[in-house]
Design an enzyme around this catalytic site. Structure first.
Site, PDB file in Angstrom:
ATOM      1  CD1 TRP A  28     -10.083 -25.304 -17.420  1.00  0.00           C
ATOM      2  CD2 TRP A  28     -12.307 -26.028 -17.983  1.00  0.00           C
ATOM      3  NE1 TRP A  28     -10.607 -24.630 -18.545  1.00  0.00           N
ATOM      4  CE2 TRP A  28     -11.797 -24.748 -19.001  1.00  0.00           C
ATOM      5  CE3 TRP A  28     -13.163 -26.500 -18.359  1.00  0.00           C
ATOM      6  CZ2 TRP A  28     -12.558 -24.177 -19.797  1.00  0.00           C
ATOM      7  CZ3 TRP A  28     -13.991 -25.956 -19.284  1.00  0.00           C
ATOM      8  CH2 TRP A  28     -13.888 -25.096 -20.155  1.00  0.00           C
ATOM      9  CG  PHE A  63     -18.139 -22.444 -10.529  1.00  0.00           C
ATOM     10  CD1 PHE A  63     -18.005 -20.860 -10.208  1.00  0.00           C
ATOM     11  CD2 PHE A  63     -19.266 -22.879 -10.266  1.00  0.00           C
ATOM     12  CE1 PHE A  63     -18.846 -20.192  -9.631  1.00  0.00           C
ATOM     13  CE2 PHE A  63     -20.328 -22.038  -9.984  1.00  0.00           C
ATOM     14  CZ  PHE A  63     -20.055 -20.758  -9.420  1.00  0.00           C
ATOM     15  CD  GLU A  64     -18.268 -27.392 -11.635  1.00  0.00           C
ATOM     16  OE1 GLU A  64     -17.031 -27.133 -12.199  1.00  0.00           O
ATOM     17  OE2 GLU A  64     -19.050 -26.300 -12.241  1.00  0.00           O
ATOM     18  CB  CYS A  86      -5.058 -24.946 -12.944  1.00  0.00           C
ATOM     19  SG  CYS A  86      -4.201 -23.957 -14.366  1.00  0.00           S
ATOM     20  CB  THR A  92     -14.416 -13.413 -21.260  1.00  0.00           C
ATOM     21  OG1 THR A  92     -14.304 -14.390 -20.487  1.00  0.00           O
ATOM     22  CG2 THR A  92     -14.443 -13.700 -22.849  1.00  0.00           C
ATOM     23  CG  HIS A  94     -15.611 -17.594 -17.340  1.00  0.00           C
ATOM     24  ND1 HIS A  94     -14.829 -18.724 -16.747  1.00  0.00           N
ATOM     25  CD2 HIS A  94     -16.828 -17.987 -17.178  1.00  0.00           C
ATOM     26  CE1 HIS A  94     -15.520 -19.537 -16.576  1.00  0.00           C
ATOM     27  NE2 HIS A  94     -16.649 -19.668 -16.868  1.00  0.00           N
TER      28      HIS A  94
HETATM   29  C1  DLZ Z   1     -15.451 -22.287 -18.326  1.00  0.00           C
HETATM   30  C2  DLZ Z   1     -14.292 -22.640 -17.673  1.00  0.00           C
HETATM   31  C3  DLZ Z   1     -13.147 -21.761 -18.295  1.00  0.00           C
HETATM   32  C4  DLZ Z   1     -13.435 -20.837 -19.351  1.00  0.00           C
HETATM   33  N1  DLZ Z   1     -12.156 -21.663 -17.841  1.00  0.00           N
HETATM   34  C5  DLZ Z   1     -11.618 -22.490 -16.429  1.00  0.00           C
HETATM   35  C6  DLZ Z   1     -10.207 -22.570 -16.267  1.00  0.00           C
HETATM   36  O1  DLZ Z   1      -9.482 -21.710 -16.700  1.00  0.00           O
HETATM   37  N2  DLZ Z   1     -10.153 -23.470 -15.096  1.00  0.00           N
HETATM   38  C7  DLZ Z   1     -11.089 -24.201 -14.464  1.00  0.00           C
HETATM   39  O2  DLZ Z   1     -10.959 -24.987 -13.446  1.00  0.00           O
HETATM   40  N3  DLZ Z   1     -12.297 -24.222 -14.852  1.00  0.00           N
HETATM   41  C8  DLZ Z   1     -12.815 -23.270 -16.125  1.00  0.00           C
HETATM   42  N4  DLZ Z   1     -13.957 -23.401 -16.517  1.00  0.00           N
HETATM   43  C9  DLZ Z   1     -14.976 -24.455 -16.202  1.00  0.00           C
HETATM   44  C10 DLZ Z   1     -15.699 -23.656 -14.667  1.00  0.00           C
HETATM   45  O3  DLZ Z   1     -14.870 -24.007 -13.545  1.00  0.00           O
HETATM   46  C11 DLZ Z   1     -16.945 -24.791 -14.474  1.00  0.00           C
HETATM   47  O4  DLZ Z   1     -16.397 -25.987 -14.550  1.00  0.00           O
HETATM   48  C12 DLZ Z   1     -17.969 -24.294 -15.512  1.00  0.00           C
HETATM   49  O5  DLZ Z   1     -18.351 -22.994 -15.635  1.00  0.00           O
HETATM   50  C13 DLZ Z   1     -19.386 -24.994 -15.120  1.00  0.00           C
HETATM   51  O6  DLZ Z   1     -19.763 -24.722 -13.893  1.00  0.00           O
END
Ligand code: DLZ
Length: 156
Positions: A28, A63-64, A86, A92, A94
């Site tokens: 991401w 998140f992973e 990053c 939101t 989130h």
């Molecule tokens: C879903 C999401 C969002 C909205 N923003 C980011 C971000 O700015 N940076 C990032 O590394 N990951 C983002 N993700 C994905 C989450 O980290 C994760 O991969 C998903 O919620 C699936 O578990």
């Protein structure tokens, strides 16, 4: 960067030629995480690590990172892990949940395995701030994360 550079010379006190590093990279915002990886990788090589002793694993998002870091840290042949991601604030909450989960998760992996696991996750309000920290005017947080794990290995 300055604080880390003060405490880790470009030539580490350790012989890092046999030290094994894992770099976990979130896909991401890969326009940011790719320069972070380059910064971390080049820093490790400059400090004396061997290219063949540095493995890279990509994960979908930040998140992973903790789970992949755990998989890397539990391997007996891994000495240190560098997590790169990053997270950019959106409209939101989130952002807060992802940042909180990643920070806590990575900290737990550090303590569970007693190996350095660096938090090289850029958390910013916008893309401009992220670019500044991925090789821009505020340095490269990937490079900082690499220097941090080497410093921790030196302390150990
Ligand atoms: C879903 C999401 C969002 C909205 N923003 C980011 C971000 O700015 N940076 C990032 O590394 N990951 C983002 N993700 C994905 C989450 O980290 C994760 O991969 C998903 O919620 C699936 O578990």
């Amino acid at each position: 960067m300055a604080g880390v550079l003060k405490s880790v010379s470009k030539k580490s006190k350790l012989n890092l030629s046999k030290t094994k590093f894992a770099i976990v990279v979130a896909e991401w915002n890969d326009d940011i995480t790719e320069p972070l990886f380059q910064g971390a990788h080049q820093a490790l090589l400059a400090l004396g690590a061997k290219k063949s002793n540095i493995i890279r694993k990509n994960v979908p998002g930040s998140f992973e990172l903790p789970l992949a870091a755990q998989w890397m840290a539990e391997r007996k042949d891994t000495d240190a892990v560098i997590c790169l991601g990053c997270v950019i604030q959106g409209d939101t909450p989130h952002f807060d949940y992802v940042c909180q989960g990643v920070t806590y998760g990575i900290m737990k992996v550090n303590l569970k395995y007693g190996k350095p696991v660096a938090f090289g996750v850029v958390t910013t309000l916008n893309k401009k701030q992220a670019l500044e920290r991925a090789g821009g005017k505020l340095g490269n947080k990937g490079e900082e994360a690499a220097l941090t794990v080497v410093k921790m290995l030196e302390i150990k």
